[in-house]
Each structure stands twice: as C-alpha cells, then as structure tokens.
Design an enzyme around this catalytic site. Sequence first.
Site, PDB file in Angstrom:
ATOM      1  N   HIS A 132      43.660  97.836 164.028  1.00 57.68           N
ATOM      2  CA  HIS A 132      42.431  98.306 164.514  1.00 57.68           C
ATOM      3  C   HIS A 132      41.773  99.870 166.012  1.00 57.68           C
ATOM      4  O   HIS A 132      41.649  99.723 166.495  1.00 57.68           O
ATOM      5  CB  HIS A 132      41.429  97.616 165.039  1.00 57.68           C
ATOM      6  CG  HIS A 132      41.209  96.753 163.779  1.00 57.68           C
ATOM      7  ND1 HIS A 132      40.754  96.866 163.320  1.00 57.68           N
ATOM      8  CD2 HIS A 132      40.560  95.431 164.608  1.00 57.68           C
ATOM      9  CE1 HIS A 132      40.599  95.778 161.954  1.00 57.68           C
ATOM     10  NE2 HIS A 132      40.139  94.684 162.538  1.00 57.68           N
ATOM     11  N   HIS A 206      32.772  95.562 163.381  1.00 53.46           N
ATOM     12  CA  HIS A 206      33.487  94.508 163.201  1.00 53.46           C
ATOM     13  C   HIS A 206      32.035  94.067 163.820  1.00 53.46           C
ATOM     14  O   HIS A 206      33.020  92.655 164.441  1.00 53.46           O
ATOM     15  CB  HIS A 206      34.692  94.752 164.064  1.00 53.46           C
ATOM     16  CG  HIS A 206      35.490  93.889 163.426  1.00 53.46           C
ATOM     17  ND1 HIS A 206      35.272  92.549 163.537  1.00 53.46           N
ATOM     18  CD2 HIS A 206      36.808  94.283 162.884  1.00 53.46           C
ATOM     19  CE1 HIS A 206      36.380  92.068 162.911  1.00 53.46           C
ATOM     20  NE2 HIS A 206      37.586  92.562 162.282  1.00 53.46           N
ATOM     21  N   GLU A 340      33.778  94.175 156.388  1.00 54.76           N
ATOM     22  CA  GLU A 340      33.486  95.471 157.630  1.00 54.76           C
ATOM     23  C   GLU A 340      34.079  96.654 155.748  1.00 54.76           C
ATOM     24  O   GLU A 340      34.944  96.434 155.527  1.00 54.76           O
ATOM     25  CB  GLU A 340      34.933  95.378 157.697  1.00 54.76           C
ATOM     26  CG  GLU A 340      35.013  94.526 159.201  1.00 54.76           C
ATOM     27  CD  GLU A 340      36.752  94.123 159.466  1.00 54.76           C
ATOM     28  OE1 GLU A 340      37.432  94.970 159.679  1.00 54.76           O
ATOM     29  OE2 GLU A 340      36.945  92.278 159.158  1.00 54.76           O
TER      30      GLU A 340
END
Length: 376
Positions: A132, A206, A340
């Site tokens: 991420h 997210h 996502e």
Amino acid sequence: MRMVKTLILIFLTACLYAGNISAKKTIRPVKKDLLGTHNGGEVYLFTLTNRHGNILKITNYGARIVRIEVPDRNGVKDNVTLGSETLESIIKGDMFGGAVIGRFANRIANGRFTLDGKEYNLTVNNRPNTLHGGRNGWFSKVWLAEIPEGSKMPTLKLSLTSPDMDEGFPGEVRIDVVYTWTDKNEIIIDYHATTDKKTVINVTNHAYFNLHGAGKGYIFDHILMLQASSYTPFNNVKIPTGEIRPVKGTPFDFTTPRPIGDKIGETFEEIIFDGYDHNFVLDNKKKVDATVYDPVSGRLLEVITDQPGMQFYSGSGMAWKKAVASGTLPATTRSGFALETQHFPDSPNQPGFPSTILEPGEHFRSRTIYRFSVRK
C-alpha cells in the site's frame, strides 16, 4: 394592456427570484470541523449530507471515509463503514481503513521493481514486500482539502503532491481525489494524477463495510456477487504467481450470489481455507461489477469501477489490525469486508498483467462508485 403586461412581467420576475432563492436553500453545504493537527497539518472532519439526510463523513488525514449513514429496509439509519471521528482513534486504528491508498495499492514483491532498466528499491513494510505504498504511504498524509463551489451535490476535493522518490517511487506525482455524495446514496470517487517522470501508480479506497451496521456482528451472512470469472493465485507471501486462473470449481467463484462465509473453513488445495484477501480479475462486461446484500437489514451495496481488478478482503485480520468499528469500539475479526477497486498486485513485476505505468504528459483517471440501496 400595457398595465397588464407590466404586472405579468413583475409576476414572472418575482417567480424567478423566488425560484432562485428556493434553489439556494436546497443546496446542502459541506460541514467542516477541526479535529486537530498531525505532522504540522490541520486535520478536519467533513460532513456531506444528501437530500434524504443521509451522511458521508470524510477526513483529510489519509483522504479517508470514516462514516456512512444509510437506512435499512425499515428506514432505520446506521453507520455501515468501520471508522472513527476522533483524530487519536483514527491514527491509532487500522492505518489503511477508509483511506486512499497510493502510490501503489496492494503488494510489490521484495520491495523493488525495474523501470527502463533501472531498479527502484522501495520501503518494505510487509516483509518481504512493500504494501500500500510503503511505511508512509498516502494513507498517512494530511491532504489539502477544498469544497468546490457550484457543485450540484455535496462534494469534497482532496489533493496531494507526492515528491520524487517518495517511499522509493520515482517522479513527482500530483493526485486529486473528488468525493461526491449523491441523492441516490452513491459515493462517487474520481481519481486524477499526473507525474513529471515515468513511474507506476495504482490507487484505491480501502473502506471496510458491514451492512448490518458497524460493530454489529459478522459479515459471513452477507451475500456477495462478483462479475469476475478469474482470479490471480498467490504464493505464501501473497505475491501473484503470474497465473490468471478460472474461479470455477474454487472458493473464489462468486459469479452467482452466495454468502461470504460459504466456503470458509473447507479444505481447498489440501489446506483449510481461512478467508479472502485475493485479487479478482473483473470481466468488465456489465455496469455493476459487484453486489453485496445483507438479508437481515435489506441493505444492498453495488460497486461500479473502470479498473481491471478488485481485491476482496473478508476481514480475517481485523482484530490484530486494531481497526475501529464505530466511534472507539474495537473491531473484531470477520466484522468488515473490503472491495478495493484497483490494478493487480505486483503489476510492475508481472509483464502479463495490465500496465500501471504513468508517463509525463499522461493523465491517470479513474472512477469508482459505491451505491447503497435497500431490497424490500
């Protein structure tokens, strides 16, 4: 006759003025509240309210969604996303929850990739991989916030400049994220990014959802449908093998609706299947790419995207992530799910996957919609 025409003109002018005043009264301003400061930046909570009185709350810390209030089939409203409205709880909670993820959502193998023959070494924060965007990805930044004038719906624009070599990624990237909260209970998320040097980019939101209401039980009974006939299997550190495998005959087949927990606990490939944290290859043939239905509340979530993949996470690690269900109530395992919308994991190292390269002069644009309704 002249007097009559004058009276008619005065009447029409008055009606037009009254209409303008009425229109102005129906505009629902975005409320802004200061939460505190973090790393030298002011953090605000923005409340977007649509015509039905339903609420979307966003903070500029991580450009994250922290609350979504929508009704059930009986008209009872509840918050259906995990999150908090205090800065301390947000910072101490799940660092990714509700946030905009970048510069690269999901994992990059061994924290490195090669671009035009040059190897770039990234911050490793999910050993041995980068997850991420690294240790201080976009989820940890205080974004610039702007309430656009003239918007027909409650709207918030958040902007960030990611410098060259931020967490090891090349190029200065400028990213704008616009949230629009419509009267159809749609969260429209528009992403736009540019770079001054060739780089890679993969952006998502997210948010975790629980259609029972945040903090109100497990999500295994939620019924999921994914318009994805394939998925990308991964190795023991969740890096794709490069294969794109059909979902038919596996626990990953949600092409017809079934409960999220339907296959969890069964044996698959000689091990006990303990849940989902997998990338699905979207067919992109129908307008709606995923639906989740809660038969208890009647709430329905539809997901629409232009991205090639969707990471489905079934919440097996919620407890150790220290996620907050609602307010300061700690989340429990299996109490939230994520859908996502993004490109595939490790795409910079996988030549068979859709490209995530962004060149100078190009514009990265993407739209995802989360739409809430009820089935009576």
